[in-house]
Design an enzyme around this catalytic site. Sequence first.
Site, PDB file in Angstrom:
ATOM      1  N   TRP A  84       0.770  -1.225   0.048  1.00  0.00           N
ATOM      2  CA  TRP A  84       0.059  -0.144  -0.068  1.00  0.00           C
ATOM      3  C   TRP A  84       0.719   1.163   0.056  1.00  0.00           C
ATOM      4  O   TRP A  84       2.066   1.207   0.414  1.00  0.00           O
ATOM      5  CB  TRP A  84      -0.961   0.278   1.406  1.00  0.00           C
ATOM      6  N   GLU A 129       7.474   8.282  14.053  1.00  0.00           N
ATOM      7  CA  GLU A 129       7.738   7.655  12.700  1.00  0.00           C
ATOM      8  C   GLU A 129       8.578   8.640  11.822  1.00  0.00           C
ATOM      9  O   GLU A 129       9.418   8.322  10.966  1.00  0.00           O
ATOM     10  CB  GLU A 129       6.293   7.270  11.949  1.00  0.00           C
ATOM     11  N   GLU A 167       9.402   1.915   5.944  1.00  0.00           N
ATOM     12  CA  GLU A 167       8.928   2.721   7.113  1.00  0.00           C
ATOM     13  C   GLU A 167       8.438   4.079   6.710  1.00  0.00           C
ATOM     14  O   GLU A 167       7.611   4.815   7.365  1.00  0.00           O
ATOM     15  CB  GLU A 167      10.030   2.614   8.244  1.00  0.00           C
ATOM     16  N   HIS A 170       4.891   5.407   6.655  1.00  0.00           N
ATOM     17  CA  HIS A 170       4.268   5.485   7.639  1.00  0.00           C
ATOM     18  C   HIS A 170       3.984   6.769   8.291  1.00  0.00           C
ATOM     19  O   HIS A 170       2.766   7.499   8.401  1.00  0.00           O
ATOM     20  CB  HIS A 170       4.798   4.448   9.150  1.00  0.00           C
ATOM     21  N   GLU A 220      10.295  -2.809  17.476  1.00  0.00           N
ATOM     22  CA  GLU A 220       9.070  -3.312  16.008  1.00  0.00           C
ATOM     23  C   GLU A 220       8.086  -3.730  16.822  1.00  0.00           C
ATOM     24  O   GLU A 220       6.579  -3.591  16.470  1.00  0.00           O
ATOM     25  CB  GLU A 220       9.851  -3.829  15.060  1.00  0.00           C
ATOM     26  N   THR A 223       5.870  -1.069  18.370  1.00  0.00           N
ATOM     27  CA  THR A 223       5.023  -0.197  17.655  1.00  0.00           C
ATOM     28  C   THR A 223       3.878  -0.828  17.127  1.00  0.00           C
ATOM     29  O   THR A 223       3.029  -0.565  16.596  1.00  0.00           O
ATOM     30  CB  THR A 223       5.894   0.370  16.479  1.00  0.00           C
ATOM     31  N   ASP A 252       2.765  -3.734   8.982  1.00  0.00           N
ATOM     32  CA  ASP A 252       4.097  -3.592   8.564  1.00  0.00           C
ATOM     33  C   ASP A 252       5.261  -3.664   9.469  1.00  0.00           C
ATOM     34  O   ASP A 252       6.074  -4.679   9.569  1.00  0.00           O
ATOM     35  CB  ASP A 252       4.408  -2.202   7.979  1.00  0.00           C
ATOM     36  N   GLU A 253       4.580  -3.334  10.672  1.00  0.00           N
ATOM     37  CA  GLU A 253       5.693  -3.401  11.830  1.00  0.00           C
ATOM     38  C   GLU A 253       5.884  -4.798  12.306  1.00  0.00           C
ATOM     39  O   GLU A 253       6.791  -5.349  12.836  1.00  0.00           O
ATOM     40  CB  GLU A 253       5.090  -2.582  13.023  1.00  0.00           C
ATOM     41  N   HIS A 256       8.278  -6.491  10.154  1.00  0.00           N
ATOM     42  CA  HIS A 256       9.492  -6.047  10.580  1.00  0.00           C
ATOM     43  C   HIS A 256      10.250  -6.578  11.898  1.00  0.00           C
ATOM     44  O   HIS A 256      11.444  -7.033  12.001  1.00  0.00           O
ATOM     45  CB  HIS A 256       9.442  -4.449  10.764  1.00  0.00           C
TER      46      HIS A 256
HETATM   47 FE   FE2 Z   1       9.048   0.139  12.638  1.00  0.00          FE
HETATM   48 FE   FE2 Z   2       6.920   2.638  11.566  1.00  0.00          FE
END
Ligand code: FE2
Ligand code: FE2
Length: 389
Positions: A84, A129, A167, A170, A220, A223, A252-253, A256
Amino acid sequence: MEALIAVPKQRFPCTPRGRNLTRPLRPPRPSLTFRQQTFSAVAAPARQQVTHSMPPEKVEVFKSLEGWASEWVLPLLKPVEQLWQPQDFLPDPAQPFDAFSEQVRELRDRTAELPDEYFVVLVGDMITEDALPTYQTMINTLDGVRDETGASASPWAKWTRSWTAEENRHGDLLRTYLYLSGRVDMRMIERTVQYLISAGMDPGTENNPYLGFVYTSFQERATFVSHGNTARLAKDGGDPVLARICGSIAADERRHENAYSRIVEKLLEVDPTGAMLAIADMMRKKITMPAHLMYDGCDPRLFEHFSAVAQRLGVYTADDYADILEFLIGRWKLEKLEGLTGEGRRAQDFVCGLAPRIRKLQERADERARKMGPQGARFSWIFNKEVAL
Ligand SMILES: [Fe+2]
Ligand SMILES: [Fe+2]
């Protein structure tokens, strides 16, 4: 010559507390909770900065793991075409103006019912972020895995660049959404970001990738937890789009976190004592949040106040800190870890017994805070309105 760009007048300058306000602020708490001690720039004990603590021969460990990293870490990145982008969630400026402004109006209607305290937390997350240059710099301080040229072909460097690129979406998305909501003072937010990037961060990772990857595994996941909670609150507060935004960032976090914990898992396999000592070292220092040096030019205890609001709203709490530790102990199977030296076993005992101690300390701090009664702080990000801590 006339200036082309007018510098906006600061609408809510930093004023001494209580001035121009209907009621003065209560005095700050004299004692801090465990969480505030852990995450506050103000309360964090001054730490001697140690550099290059990894013995030089251990650089070879990371060199020897390059093939493994290509096979097991890089696949956790997503191809750009499948990811995205911020624009997927935002009003489309390429539409005719009326249609665009209608989408902005809908966005403002959706965010209208979200409370100010929610915006404090969302802004704090966005600022965290947005200080991304600091985090890429921090990872590139680590011996044996840094990007030596800026375009190094090593899998460690490839990961770091692509991680940064993921990242970067974000902060962009949260910033634009907040801007369009009209609920926050963008200039004060921008000022805070500038201060924060200038201040940097001090996670205590000592150029040591063992410590660095323990830190990023924890961070990570933290978050992931916090964006997941802002998603839940946005949904409850009547903004399903914002809920999807925070949820997509949280996903996403999570990916990661998976990559970084996989690296630590591998280090525990190839060098159990070295990795166990690194986990204990980071937990002894306490995991400092990346934005712990935040400042807006007004509130010297800004991070502490932001953290207290996040704790009260249940976005990121001391319990979450203990939960993350327990989760990682389970994921890394630390209780069953074998092949440790005596020093390694002592580190193992310390880490595996730490979560209940953190919870107990926090209970006591909460009890002390309860006795002191309600507290509040004003946030420049929301036009100096007061929010309960
Ligand atoms: Fe992150
Ligand atoms: Fe992030």
